[in-house]
Scaffold this active site. Structure first.
Site, PDB file in Angstrom:
ATOM      1  N   ILE A  31       0.824  -1.211   0.000  1.00  0.00           N
ATOM      2  CA  ILE A  31       0.000   0.000   0.000  1.00  0.00           C
ATOM      3  C   ILE A  31       0.862   1.267   0.000  1.00  0.00           C
ATOM      4  O   ILE A  31       0.389   2.337  -0.405  1.00  0.00           O
ATOM      5  CB  ILE A  31      -0.959  -0.030   1.221  1.00  0.00           C
ATOM      6  CG1 ILE A  31      -2.199   0.807   0.960  1.00  0.00           C
ATOM      7  CG2 ILE A  31      -0.264   0.397   2.491  1.00  0.00           C
ATOM      8  CD1 ILE A  31      -3.302   0.588   1.975  1.00  0.00           C
ATOM      9  N   HIS A 100       5.776 -12.030   5.970  1.00  0.00           N
ATOM     10  CA  HIS A 100       5.645 -11.635   4.563  1.00  0.00           C
ATOM     11  C   HIS A 100       7.017 -11.299   4.028  1.00  0.00           C
ATOM     12  O   HIS A 100       7.880 -10.814   4.770  1.00  0.00           O
ATOM     13  CB  HIS A 100       4.715 -10.429   4.434  1.00  0.00           C
ATOM     14  CG  HIS A 100       5.071  -9.298   5.332  1.00  0.00           C
ATOM     15  ND1 HIS A 100       4.741  -9.284   6.680  1.00  0.00           N
ATOM     16  CD2 HIS A 100       5.773  -8.161   5.109  1.00  0.00           C
ATOM     17  CE1 HIS A 100       5.208  -8.186   7.225  1.00  0.00           C
ATOM     18  NE2 HIS A 100       5.849  -7.481   6.302  1.00  0.00           N
TER      19      HIS A 100
HETATM   20  P1  5GP Z   1       6.924  -4.777   7.517  1.00  0.00           P
HETATM   21  O1  5GP Z   1       7.382  -3.431   7.963  1.00  0.00           O
HETATM   22  O2  5GP Z   1       6.085  -5.456   8.565  1.00  0.00           O
HETATM   23  O3  5GP Z   1       8.032  -5.645   6.983  1.00  0.00           O
HETATM   24  O4  5GP Z   1       6.009  -4.501   6.247  1.00  0.00           O
HETATM   25  C1  5GP Z   1       4.632  -4.321   6.293  1.00  0.00           C
HETATM   26  C2  5GP Z   1       4.235  -3.744   4.967  1.00  0.00           C
HETATM   27  O5  5GP Z   1       2.841  -3.882   4.813  1.00  0.00           O
HETATM   28  C3  5GP Z   1       4.565  -2.261   4.809  1.00  0.00           C
HETATM   29  O6  5GP Z   1       5.432  -2.064   3.703  1.00  0.00           O
HETATM   30  C4  5GP Z   1       3.198  -1.612   4.619  1.00  0.00           C
HETATM   31  O7  5GP Z   1       3.215  -0.545   3.691  1.00  0.00           O
HETATM   32  C5  5GP Z   1       2.346  -2.774   4.139  1.00  0.00           C
HETATM   33  N1  5GP Z   1       0.939  -2.671   4.499  1.00  0.00           N
HETATM   34  C6  5GP Z   1       0.436  -2.376   5.729  1.00  0.00           C
HETATM   35  N2  5GP Z   1      -0.898  -2.398   5.715  1.00  0.00           N
HETATM   36  C7  5GP Z   1      -1.258  -2.730   4.434  1.00  0.00           C
HETATM   37  C8  5GP Z   1      -2.525  -2.917   3.793  1.00  0.00           C
HETATM   38  O8  5GP Z   1      -3.593  -2.780   4.392  1.00  0.00           O
HETATM   39  N3  5GP Z   1      -2.496  -3.248   2.483  1.00  0.00           N
HETATM   40  C9  5GP Z   1      -1.324  -3.417   1.788  1.00  0.00           C
HETATM   41  N4  5GP Z   1      -1.430  -3.740   0.488  1.00  0.00           N
HETATM   42  N5  5GP Z   1      -0.119  -3.252   2.364  1.00  0.00           N
HETATM   43  C10 5GP Z   1      -0.085  -2.907   3.676  1.00  0.00           C
END
Ligand code: 5GP
Length: 114
Positions: A31, A100
């Site tokens: 997103i 992820h």
């Molecule tokens: P992390 O920081 O946990 O490795 O990455 C989480 C990722 O999820 C971030 O890059 C953030 O932009 C993405 N993200 C968070 N909420 C959403 C959402 O509701 N939809 C999508 N498509 N991505 C999300």
């Protein structure tokens, strides 16, 4: 335990731009993209962090990476290159506690997102 935001995407409770789906993996555009291509590859079965994944899930982890490889090839960015990243916990910068893998590419990646 309440559903993670990614479980809500998997269950179609909230929208996402899904680019790949198999029996055990889903992939959708981030997103808040940090590169021209920024896609998240997510196992449908939830593990909160990489620390929680048992040996028995080695195949799933491999499939996650190979799904990213196949997608990169399919959109024509594989030869130029890309980056795959999985953040774990606070020092890793993890914000969503459903594991992820980020696929980033489409332009040279300099600094920043590691
Ligand atoms: P992390 O920081 O946990 O490795 O990455 C989480 C990722 O999820 C971030 O890059 C953030 O932009 C993405 N993200 C968070 N909420 C959403 C959402 O509701 N939809 C999508 N498509 N991505 C999300």
């Amino acid at each position: 335990m309440s559903d993670s935001i990614f479980e809500k995407i998997i269950n179609r409770q909230i929208p996402a731009d899904i680019v790949f789906e198999s029996e055990d993996i889903i992939a959708f555009r981030d997103i808040a993209p940090q590169a021209p291509v920024h896609v998240l590859f997510v196992p449908k079965h939830r593990f909160d962090t990489l620390n929680d994944v048992p040996d028995s899930e080695a195949l799933m982890l491999g499939r996650l990476m190979l799904a990213a490889q196949a997608y990169a090839k399919s959109i024509g960015i594989a030869d130029d290159g890309y980056r795959v990243v999985m953040n774990c916990n606070r020092h890793g910068g993890q914000t969503v506690f459903h594991i992820h893998m980020h696929l980033l590419g489409g332009a040279p990646l300099t600094g920043g997102f590691a």
